[in-house]
Design a protein around this motif. Sequence first.
Motif, mmCIF file in Angstrom:
data_model
loop_
_atom_site.group_PDB
_atom_site.id
_atom_site.type_symbol
_atom_site.label_atom_id
_atom_site.label_comp_id
_atom_site.label_asym_id
_atom_site.label_seq_id
_atom_site.Cartn_x
_atom_site.Cartn_y
_atom_site.Cartn_z
ATOM 1 N N ALA A 254 -8.175 3.441 12.783
ATOM 2 C CA ALA A 254 -7.192 3.340 13.876
ATOM 3 C C ALA A 254 -7.195 4.619 14.721
ATOM 4 O O ALA A 254 -7.097 4.566 15.947
ATOM 5 N N LEU A 255 -7.310 5.770 14.052
ATOM 6 C CA LEU A 255 -7.388 7.032 14.801
ATOM 7 C C LEU A 255 -8.625 7.043 15.694
ATOM 8 O O LEU A 255 -8.587 7.469 16.852
ATOM 9 N N LEU B 41 -1.313 12.390 9.932
ATOM 10 C CA LEU B 41 -0.989 10.997 9.638
ATOM 11 C C LEU B 41 -1.185 10.737 8.154
ATOM 12 O O LEU B 41 -2.236 11.075 7.603
ATOM 13 N N VAL B 42 -0.182 10.151 7.520
ATOM 14 C CA VAL B 42 -0.394 9.595 6.186
ATOM 15 C C VAL B 42 0.093 8.152 6.238
ATOM 16 O O VAL B 42 1.261 7.872 6.493
ATOM 17 N N SER B 43 -0.846 7.226 6.022
ATOM 18 C CA SER B 43 -0.543 5.798 6.142
ATOM 19 C C SER B 43 -1.454 5.002 5.210
ATOM 20 O O SER B 43 -2.646 4.942 5.468
ATOM 21 N N PRO B 44 -0.950 4.422 4.162
ATOM 22 C CA PRO B 44 0.447 4.420 3.775
ATOM 23 C C PRO B 44 0.851 5.633 2.934
ATOM 24 O O PRO B 44 0.000 6.293 2.344
ATOM 25 N N ARG C 68 -7.477 2.256 7.020
ATOM 26 C CA ARG C 68 -6.252 2.033 7.810
ATOM 27 C C ARG C 68 -5.960 3.254 8.673
ATOM 28 O O ARG C 68 -5.477 3.129 9.788
ATOM 29 N N GLU C 69 -6.210 4.418 8.091
ATOM 30 C CA GLU C 69 -5.908 5.652 8.822
ATOM 31 C C GLU C 69 -7.008 5.967 9.833
ATOM 32 O O GLU C 69 -6.769 6.024 11.038
ATOM 33 N N ALA D 35 3.807 6.696 7.406
ATOM 34 C CA ALA D 35 3.972 5.237 7.433
ATOM 35 C C ALA D 35 4.210 4.776 6.002
ATOM 36 O O ALA D 35 3.282 4.660 5.217
ATOM 37 N N ARG E 164 -0.512 9.923 -0.906
ATOM 38 C CA ARG E 164 -1.393 9.016 -0.180
ATOM 39 C C ARG E 164 -2.251 8.303 -1.238
ATOM 40 O O ARG E 164 -2.933 8.962 -2.023
ATOM 41 N N ARG F 137 4.718 0.942 7.018
ATOM 42 C CA ARG F 137 3.245 0.921 7.031
ATOM 43 C C ARG F 137 2.700 -0.157 7.954
ATOM 44 O O ARG F 137 1.623 -0.034 8.499
ATOM 45 N N ALA G 287 -0.948 5.139 13.329
ATOM 46 C CA ALA G 287 -2.109 6.001 13.604
ATOM 47 C C ALA G 287 -2.162 6.353 15.088
ATOM 48 O O ALA G 287 -2.505 7.481 15.462
#
Lengths: 260, 322
Positions: free
Chosen positions: B103-104, A146-149, B99-100, A182, A164, A124, A136
């Motif tokens: 940033a994207l 995207l999966v973060s975290p 966070r996702e 992540a 998620r 992450r 990302a």
Amino acid sequence: MRIVVLIKEVPDPNVEASELSVAESGVDLIIPTGVPSVINGYDANAVEAALQLRERFGGTVSAISLGRSSAQSVLREALAMGVDDVHLLEDARPDAVYDPVHTATTLADAITAGGAVDIVVCGRQSSDRDGGQVPAMIAGLLDCALVSPVTFVEDDGDQVVVRRPLRDGYQRVALTGPAVLAVSSETNEPRFPKMMASAKARKAFIAGEPVGADVASPRVELRRLRIPETAGHAEMVGGANGAAAGSELADRLHEMGLIR
Amino acid sequence: MSGVLVLIEVDGDAFVTSPDELRAAAMSLAHGGPIVAGLMGPGGASLAPSLQDRFDRVLVAEGDPLAVYSAGAALVVGSAYLDATEADVCLATHTAQAREWLALLAFQRGGGLVTDCVALAREEGAVVATRPVFGGAVLGEFVVRAAPAFASIRAKSFAASDAIGDRAGSVEGVPVALGDARGEVVLEEVRNPSTDGVRLQDARVVVSGGRGIRGLADWHYIEETAAALGAAVGCSRPLVDAGWLDPSFQVGLTGVAVSPDLYVAVGISGASQHLSGISGAKTVVAVNTDPDAPIFKVARFGVVGDYRQVLPAFIARVRELT
């Protein structure tokens, strides 16, 4: 399934904060001698997640590390854990150059150079920079989910389902195409390499591929590092025994108006 | 281009991230330019009018595109808000979701992003952002060179300013066209019913346990102490990693940032990772068997001892005093 796992070499995060200092450059951290470089903690979880996906769906796991030539050691660790092949991208950038986009672009190029990818797994965030942006940006470059975290990877069913976290719970997310995952530390417990595998990994030949010559116009620049001063020391509350100290502590907090 | 867009997370009829903290952060960067709010999340339309006195414009995505969260959908909404403004700075609070999508969004816009900032300033036009690195043991100062500048702020790091209520913003619907789902399908959302008490991040008193707690069977010591103090319960990362507690209880750099009047740390050694999450606490109290534990350096009061002896007596005395 082609799985790529991204790993980073970092200074051991368990080093005491008081042992760290900032170099004259102002942007480099001096790590005391004797502090080992280790695989970024979340990245060990990422390797484990990648291996578990391979065990379920078949395919290959490739590990890529962008770093110094010393990052060979974390790639050997990944080999010992069971990845199929490893790739070292030797970074020519100075440490202080901080551009997650450059990092992500370099990694994405290496990922796609190996062909179409199904799942990219990474930690992450790294425990040195703690930025958490690169996953990302790789998803942006690969134009995928995207999966973060990620806090959990489900271990059954015929598709990849991950958790998620939400503010007060979590989503169960099924991946319907390529994705960047992540992973966080609660996802799994990284396996210990077997002795035979470790011995074999130690002997593996790892050729570094130089990258990163182009550092023009970073989007973000690191200007200065500083170590915040710690305040001082607690006033110790004692007593004849633990119980007396506990009772005294309650009195002190009450005097300060903190218990009411 | 000038002005600041702040992206505020909402959930139904409640704010998830603080509009006032984001506004305070934006004030130092706006240089007189407009400060525009954009609502991110399911629902939220009912909240928009409450922001009119604090922002120059309040943007609400039409059609509730984030009724179910996905990173891809949030990217589309954030992008639509940016298109609707002239902002050269975009702020959000550092959460698992931001966070996702932040940033994207920064990547898509060609901007520079600094995450989890504890301070922001503007120098000769450029945004300068300070954030913890190395698990919080070190602070890094970053200059954002690419426009727009993106930053996520750490919750509780920016004091809401008093000078609110001086604006008269319009509430505007923003049309959003969600494309194809970006390779993910949300099967289910599981919400913890256990969060019916005080939210950890908002609690006035927090009692946290760490690695020093000998087993889950001992967790009642923490819960009973919290109950006596009317406190929320938290923990340090090892207990989440061990699966004892849900990640929503984790206080620290990668967990929740808290800023209570009183923070009681039991069996927590005080790794930088954890201390990062309690820098906003007014009074820290530590109970630990190790007299050299780093937590004692940031604590106001410390007790060296076994929590199994200290806490029952503490609880009993608290009950007498309250």
